[in-house]
Design a protein around this motif. Structure first.
Motif, mmCIF file in Angstrom:
data_model
loop_
_atom_site.group_PDB
_atom_site.id
_atom_site.type_symbol
_atom_site.label_atom_id
_atom_site.label_comp_id
_atom_site.label_asym_id
_atom_site.label_seq_id
_atom_site.Cartn_x
_atom_site.Cartn_y
_atom_site.Cartn_z
ATOM 1 N N LEU A 170 0.970 -1.228 -0.070
ATOM 2 C CA LEU A 170 0.140 0.033 -0.185
ATOM 3 C C LEU A 170 0.640 1.221 -0.011
ATOM 4 C CD1 LEU A 170 -3.022 1.332 0.138
ATOM 5 C CD2 LEU A 170 -2.533 0.996 2.761
ATOM 6 N N LEU A 171 0.645 2.201 -0.950
ATOM 7 C CA LEU A 171 1.393 3.470 -1.268
ATOM 8 C C LEU A 171 0.234 4.438 -1.118
ATOM 9 C CD1 LEU A 171 4.252 2.542 -3.796
ATOM 10 C CD2 LEU A 171 4.361 2.243 -1.536
ATOM 11 N N PRO A 172 0.896 5.517 -0.512
ATOM 12 C CA PRO A 172 0.022 6.940 -0.583
ATOM 13 C C PRO A 172 0.018 7.174 -2.245
ATOM 14 C CG PRO A 172 2.121 7.618 0.222
ATOM 15 C CD PRO A 172 2.132 6.047 0.322
ATOM 16 N N GLY A 173 -1.154 7.423 -2.955
ATOM 17 C CA GLY A 173 -1.262 7.798 -4.302
ATOM 18 C C GLY A 173 -1.641 9.133 -4.649
ATOM 19 N N PRO A 174 -1.243 9.613 -5.663
ATOM 20 C CA PRO A 174 -0.822 8.882 -6.899
ATOM 21 C C PRO A 174 0.654 8.653 -6.756
ATOM 22 C CG PRO A 174 -1.237 11.035 -7.675
ATOM 23 C CD PRO A 174 -1.638 10.842 -6.208
ATOM 24 N N ALA A 175 1.328 7.671 -7.222
ATOM 25 C CA ALA A 175 2.709 7.461 -7.122
ATOM 26 C C ALA A 175 3.326 7.244 -8.770
ATOM 27 C CB ALA A 175 2.994 6.461 -6.186
ATOM 28 N N THR A 176 4.215 7.807 -8.786
ATOM 29 C CA THR A 176 5.100 7.474 -10.205
ATOM 30 C C THR A 176 6.132 6.593 -9.994
ATOM 31 O OG1 THR A 176 6.388 9.457 -10.190
ATOM 32 C CG2 THR A 176 4.156 9.670 -11.285
ATOM 33 N N GLY A 177 6.220 5.397 -10.927
ATOM 34 C CA GLY A 177 7.387 4.871 -10.961
ATOM 35 C C GLY A 177 8.397 4.734 -12.057
ATOM 36 N N ARG A 178 9.481 4.218 -12.076
ATOM 37 C CA ARG A 178 10.340 4.177 -13.054
ATOM 38 C C ARG A 178 11.063 2.522 -12.987
ATOM 39 N NH1 ARG A 178 14.883 8.577 -14.910
ATOM 40 N NH2 ARG A 178 16.002 7.532 -16.504
ATOM 41 N N VAL A 179 11.048 1.912 -13.864
ATOM 42 C CA VAL A 179 11.898 0.618 -14.040
ATOM 43 C C VAL A 179 13.349 0.739 -14.202
ATOM 44 C CG1 VAL A 179 11.813 -1.717 -14.851
ATOM 45 C CG2 VAL A 179 9.545 -0.520 -14.830
ATOM 46 N N ALA A 180 14.065 -0.077 -13.201
ATOM 47 C CA ALA A 180 15.464 0.060 -13.467
ATOM 48 C C ALA A 180 16.023 -1.276 -13.913
ATOM 49 C CB ALA A 180 16.168 0.301 -11.971
ATOM 50 N N THR A 181 15.561 -2.239 -13.403
ATOM 51 C CA THR A 181 15.856 -3.783 -13.954
ATOM 52 C C THR A 181 14.295 -4.534 -13.967
ATOM 53 O OG1 THR A 181 17.757 -3.446 -12.588
ATOM 54 C CG2 THR A 181 17.317 -5.712 -13.090
ATOM 55 N N ALA A 182 14.413 -5.278 -15.119
ATOM 56 C CA ALA A 182 13.195 -6.430 -15.369
ATOM 57 C C ALA A 182 14.038 -7.508 -15.883
ATOM 58 C CB ALA A 182 12.557 -5.523 -16.315
ATOM 59 N N ILE A 183 13.503 -8.754 -15.205
ATOM 60 C CA ILE A 183 13.834 -10.071 -15.271
ATOM 61 C C ILE A 183 12.731 -10.869 -15.630
ATOM 62 C CG2 ILE A 183 15.085 -11.825 -14.497
ATOM 63 C CD1 ILE A 183 16.843 -10.060 -12.616
ATOM 64 N N GLY A 184 12.648 -11.656 -16.687
ATOM 65 C CA GLY A 184 11.430 -12.448 -16.948
ATOM 66 C C GLY A 184 10.348 -11.901 -17.305
ATOM 67 N N VAL A 185 10.220 -10.506 -17.745
ATOM 68 C CA VAL A 185 9.205 -9.783 -18.145
ATOM 69 C C VAL A 185 9.644 -8.473 -18.915
ATOM 70 C CG1 VAL A 185 9.125 -8.310 -16.157
ATOM 71 C CG2 VAL A 185 7.023 -8.792 -17.428
ATOM 72 N N SER A 186 8.779 -7.953 -19.925
ATOM 73 C CA SER A 186 9.353 -6.854 -20.793
ATOM 74 C C SER A 186 8.155 -6.016 -20.526
ATOM 75 C CB SER A 186 9.179 -7.357 -22.250
ATOM 76 O OG SER A 186 10.076 -8.575 -22.455
ATOM 77 N N ARG A 221 -0.157 -0.395 -11.554
ATOM 78 C CA ARG A 221 -0.224 -1.285 -12.688
ATOM 79 C C ARG A 221 0.892 -1.018 -13.693
ATOM 80 N NH1 ARG A 221 -5.145 -0.721 -10.603
ATOM 81 N NH2 ARG A 221 -6.307 -2.639 -10.202
ATOM 82 N N LEU A 222 1.583 -1.873 -13.965
ATOM 83 C CA LEU A 222 2.848 -2.125 -15.051
ATOM 84 C C LEU A 222 2.493 -2.471 -16.118
ATOM 85 C CD1 LEU A 222 5.603 -1.012 -15.668
ATOM 86 C CD2 LEU A 222 6.519 -3.313 -14.738
ATOM 87 N N PRO A 223 2.306 -1.761 -17.341
ATOM 88 C CA PRO A 223 2.160 -2.507 -18.656
ATOM 89 C C PRO A 223 3.191 -3.255 -19.159
ATOM 90 C CG PRO A 223 1.443 -0.091 -18.698
ATOM 91 C CD PRO A 223 2.273 -0.349 -17.380
ATOM 92 N N VAL A 224 2.989 -4.414 -19.489
ATOM 93 C CA VAL A 224 4.018 -5.335 -20.060
ATOM 94 C C VAL A 224 3.521 -5.864 -21.157
ATOM 95 C CG1 VAL A 224 5.194 -5.783 -17.639
ATOM 96 C CG2 VAL A 224 3.371 -7.136 -18.532
ATOM 97 N N GLU A 225 4.344 -6.743 -21.926
ATOM 98 C CA GLU A 225 3.978 -7.533 -23.180
ATOM 99 C C GLU A 225 3.140 -8.594 -22.653
ATOM 100 O OE1 GLU A 225 7.007 -9.134 -25.482
ATOM 101 O OE2 GLU A 225 7.957 -7.100 -25.860
ATOM 102 N N GLY A 226 2.000 -8.538 -22.943
ATOM 103 C CA GLY A 226 0.841 -9.495 -22.681
ATOM 104 C C GLY A 226 -0.177 -9.209 -21.763
ATOM 105 N N GLY A 227 -0.180 -7.742 -21.097
ATOM 106 C CA GLY A 227 -1.170 -7.204 -20.076
ATOM 107 C C GLY A 227 -0.223 -6.431 -19.262
#
Length: 322
Positions: free
Chosen positions: A183-199, A209-215
């Motif tokens: 649970l985080l106080p919203g709104p919150a912006t995020g930035r991906v630094a490392t992704a393994i096993g997902v695009s 919610r993070l948009p990735v290939e497939g949903g």
């Protein structure tokens, strides 16, 4: 030593000398030889131990040059300083000095002292002198009697007559189980630094919610069997984050001072650096600067700590368990 609800005990943890402190509702175990690691954080009211333990790696004192991810990603709570990712220090007069993975605090024994003041406050102070850079790092854990909270004060002093650039992150690891929620106080912006096993479709996104290939990936309640791992940096609307256990118990961390980001590591069975089966854990990491590499933070992201010559800096965390 005991005074009412406050208690200090010398003990062992996995064969290593340790210090166990209690204030009534909470009990913490600290291991000086493992970089002042908080090895256990227990809610005694519920019989709940919060911090993740690596089931595959043995607990042992680190040797110089040891690999964090291969040998010492043991779990518990570590401190990462003067950077998180390994790499060369990027500025004169120490340019090129190697910074180890997860910093250098975890691989050195700390000087730990504990005391009780006026039967109301238990203080555990850990101090370390920098090995590769001229600094003094201090962490003080403060537990008031009968309160399910710990205040943590940090102080870093630059001992040199040159500016010291750095990154810092707390690194508490928690088990990722079905029903674990963030649970985080919203709104919150995020930035991906490392992704393994997902695009990811983009490096920037709006929590949760993070948009990735497939949903879409729901990061608020991640699937422990997802088969992926992510390191994210978030800018919440307020300075706190809460982890909710499947039982409904919660562990909340708040911060004050020059902290710029909340780092978030989620490993949903997607990674192990030790050649073992993948882990299922997550880390809530208040951080000064981003991302994990100090050179990248200074050149590209623009978020990093700066200590003028012979000056010091303080910041605080507050952890409350409910």
């Amino acid at each position: 030593m005991a005074m009412g609800a406050l208690h200090i005990e010398e003990t062992t943890e996995d064969g290593l000398p340790a210090l166990r402190v209690e204030n009534g509702p909470l009990a913490l175990t600290i291991i000086p030889a493992l970089g002042g690691k908080i090895a256990a954080w227990e809610d005694r009211r519920r019989g709940l131990s919060w911090l993740w333990r690596n089931p595959y790696l043995p607990w042992q004192p680190p040797s110089p040059g040891a690999s964090y991810v291969q040998e010492f990603d043991l779990g518990g709570w570590d401190e990462c300083f003067p950077a998180i990712a390994p790499g060369p220090y990027p500025a004169d007069p120490w340019a090129g000095t190697p910074i180890p993975d997860h910093g250098e605090l975890w691989s050195q024994p700390w000087e730990i002292q504990a005391r009780i003041e006026e039967e109301k406050l238990l203080i555990v102070t850990g101090v370390l002198e920098g090995r590769s850079l001229p600094y003094r790092f201090e962490r003080a854990l403060m537990l008031e009697a009968d309160r399910p909270a710990v205040r943590i004060r940090y102080r870093v002093r630059n001992r040199a007559e040159h500016t010291l650039y750095f990154l810092w992150a707390a690194h508490p690891l928690f088990p990722l189980m079905p029903g674990t929620r963030l649970l985080l106080p919203g709104p919150a912006t995020g930035r991906v630094a490392t992704a393994i096993g997902v695009s990811p479709q983009s490096t920037s996104f709006s929590w949760p919610r993070l948009p990735v290939e497939g949903g879409l990936l729901d990061l608020q309640e991640p699937d422990p069997e997802g088969g992926w791992a992510l390191k994210l940096f978030l800018r919440p609307a307020a300075a706190w984050a809460r982890l909710i256990h499947p039982t409904g118990a919660w562990w909340e961390i708040g911060w004050r001072g020059p902290i710029t980001h909340l780092g978030l590591w989620i490993n949903a069975g997607g990674w192990s650096g030790a050649g073992t089966p993948p882990y299922r854990n997550l880390a809530l990491e208040p951080a000064i600067g981003a991302p994990d590499d100090l050179g990248e933070a200074m050149r590209e992201w623009g978020f990093f700590g700066l200590l003028p010559p012979l000056q010091e800096m303080e910041w605080t965390l507050q952890v409350t368990v409910g």
